[in-house]
Design a protein around this motif. Structure first.
Motif, PDB file in Angstrom:
ATOM      1  N   PRO A 195      -3.169   5.509  -3.920  1.00 61.70           N
ATOM      2  CA  PRO A 195      -2.402   5.469  -2.670  1.00 61.70           C
ATOM      3  C   PRO A 195      -3.114   6.217  -1.542  1.00 61.70           C
ATOM      4  CG  PRO A 195      -1.402   6.986  -4.245  1.00 61.70           C
ATOM      5  CD  PRO A 195      -2.465   6.241  -4.987  1.00 61.70           C
ATOM      6  N   SER A 197      -0.694  -0.218  -4.464  1.00 64.69           N
ATOM      7  CA  SER A 197      -1.006   1.167  -4.827  1.00 64.69           C
ATOM      8  C   SER A 197      -0.653   1.433  -6.284  1.00 64.69           C
ATOM      9  CB  SER A 197      -0.224   2.141  -3.941  1.00 64.69           C
ATOM     10  OG  SER A 197      -0.580   2.029  -2.592  1.00 64.69           O
ATOM     11  N   PRO A 246       0.797  -1.225   0.000  1.00 63.98           N
ATOM     12  CA  PRO A 246       0.000   0.000   0.000  1.00 63.98           C
ATOM     13  C   PRO A 246       0.833   1.280   0.000  1.00 63.98           C
ATOM     14  CG  PRO A 246       0.184  -0.838   2.226  1.00 63.98           C
ATOM     15  CD  PRO A 246       0.996  -1.771   1.355  1.00 63.98           C
ATOM     16  N   ILE A 253       2.814   4.799  -0.552  1.00 67.97           N
ATOM     17  CA  ILE A 253       2.452   6.117  -1.081  1.00 67.97           C
ATOM     18  C   ILE A 253       3.520   6.616  -2.050  1.00 67.97           C
ATOM     19  CG2 ILE A 253       1.005   6.736   0.884  1.00 67.97           C
ATOM     20  CD1 ILE A 253       3.331   8.493   1.873  1.00 67.97           C
TER      21      ILE A 253
END
Length: 367
Positions: free
Chosen positions: A315, A295, A272, A274
């Motif tokens: 994200p 993401s 996940p 960013i």
């Protein structure tokens, strides 16, 4: 034919994707053409890991701006007859590029991640970006591990850019069923649990907090859900605090050498992030046949394609993480389809191609 001496420089304070890449590259360069060695610039586990495999030295920088090592480093480079310096990471780029410039040696830099997201402190990120802008003109060639990173480096003045994806060797054969049982027993995870798992350093850029929040809500609908987090880092206490008042069963496994061996213990692999330069761990998850939710950021979509090898989500979007996991839990055939496509996809990212392309860059500067 001359054998060229190639020195790689890296911080080495942890063992992540960049460190794995360096070790793989050093082990696979053509020994008839290149003699590699390594310098680590911080105290950490990587020098100890690399030392039995490749000639390794440590020159410890006291801070990211420490140039006091420059005279001793330049003496070492002359003494060793180094032909080319290949740098990885902010400290190595700063010290290595200056050394190469002063010694009139070619310098190659590999960019593994986005500087803007690599640091816990915004001030540290700004400093790293500023130093990179200052020394980028000293670089002979820049390798990025994704086209996404190539555009980012170009935007701050980088030139002579080439994208070379990280390569993944076939993983050693393991009995997936046995590993699933072994690691679940080791960590006290029930046999019938549905495990959302992730592997990576516990750093804000990896987006663990969004995974924790999504899993905390998913367990209300799927009571056999269990969260498995493999890795270590500065965010551990924050994540533990995030989870301690929830009903979600979870396991923090800490740093695990050869963490790919634990992938069979997972039912969905989660990434996940960013920010992500490429996501080398995705190649391992595909090899081990674990369906992926990740993401849609950075180099990730260049590795796994949306709805083909993975379900990709924006994200930092907890609700979309929940939706993607729910879709896979309730649709086993979709999960099988992602796995099948992943088995065909990962061999495209081979160590052989990564090494060949890197050697071509070396030869373009040395021959």
């Amino acid at each position: 034919m001359k054998t060229f001496k190639i020195l790689h420089m890296i911080g080495g304070g942890e063992i992540g994707g960049a460190e794995q890449h360096v070790l793989t590259l050093l082990q696979n360069l053509d020994p008839s053409q290149f003699r590699p060695s390594l310098i680590c610039l911080t105290q950490g586990p990587f020098a100890e890991l690399a030392e039995p495999i490749i000639p390794t030295q440590s020159f410890i920088m006291r801070n990211p701006l420490d140039l006091s090592l420059l005279p001793s480093l330049m003496h070492y480079l002359r003494q060793q007859g180094i032909d080319l310096i290949h740098t990885h990471g902010s400290r190595a780029n700063f010290l290595g590029r200056i050394s190469a410039k002063l010694l009139k040696l070619p310098n190659v830099t590999t960019v593994h991640s986005s500087l803007a997201h690599d640091y816990l402190s915004p001030w540290s990120a700004r400093l790293a970006i500023g130093l990179d802008r200052l020394t980028l003109p000293m670089t002979s060639k820049i390798i990025t591990v994704s086209h996404y990173l190539s555009m980012e480096v170009s935007s701050r003045g980088g030139k002579h850019l080439t994208t070379i994806y990280n390569g993944q060797s076939p993983l050693p054969f393991i009995d997936s069923s046995a590993m699933r049982v072994q690691f679940r027993e080791q960590w006290g995870i029930p046999k019938d649990a549905f495990v959302l798992g992730t592997i990576g350093r516990l750093h804000p850029t990896k987006g663990h907090v969004f995974l924790c929040r999504a899993a905390s809500q998913l367990v209300q609908r799927f009571p056999k859900l269990h969260l498995l987090i493999i890795g270590e880092g500065p965010l551990r206490s924050t994540l533990e605090a995030e989870l301690q008042n929830t009903s979600l069963p979870y396991t923090f496994a800490g740093f695990l050498p050869q963490a790919y061996r634990a992938l069979p213990a997972m039912d969905i692999f989660m990434l996940p992030s960013i920010s992500e330069g490429m996501g080398l761990v995705l190649l391992e998850a595909m090899q081990m046949g674990v369906p992926i939710v990740a993401s849609e950021i950075g180099g990730i979509p260049e590795v796994v394609r949306s709805k083909k090898e993975a379900l990709l989500v924006p994200p930092g979007n907890v609700s979309e993480l929940i939706n993607a996991c729910t879709l896979l839990i309730e649709n086993p055939e979709l999960a099988k389809s992602l796995v099948s496509s992943g088995q065909r996809r990962w061999p495209l990212f081979s160590v052989e191609e990564m090494v060949r392309a890197t050697e071509e860059i070396y030869k373009s500067l040395l021959c």
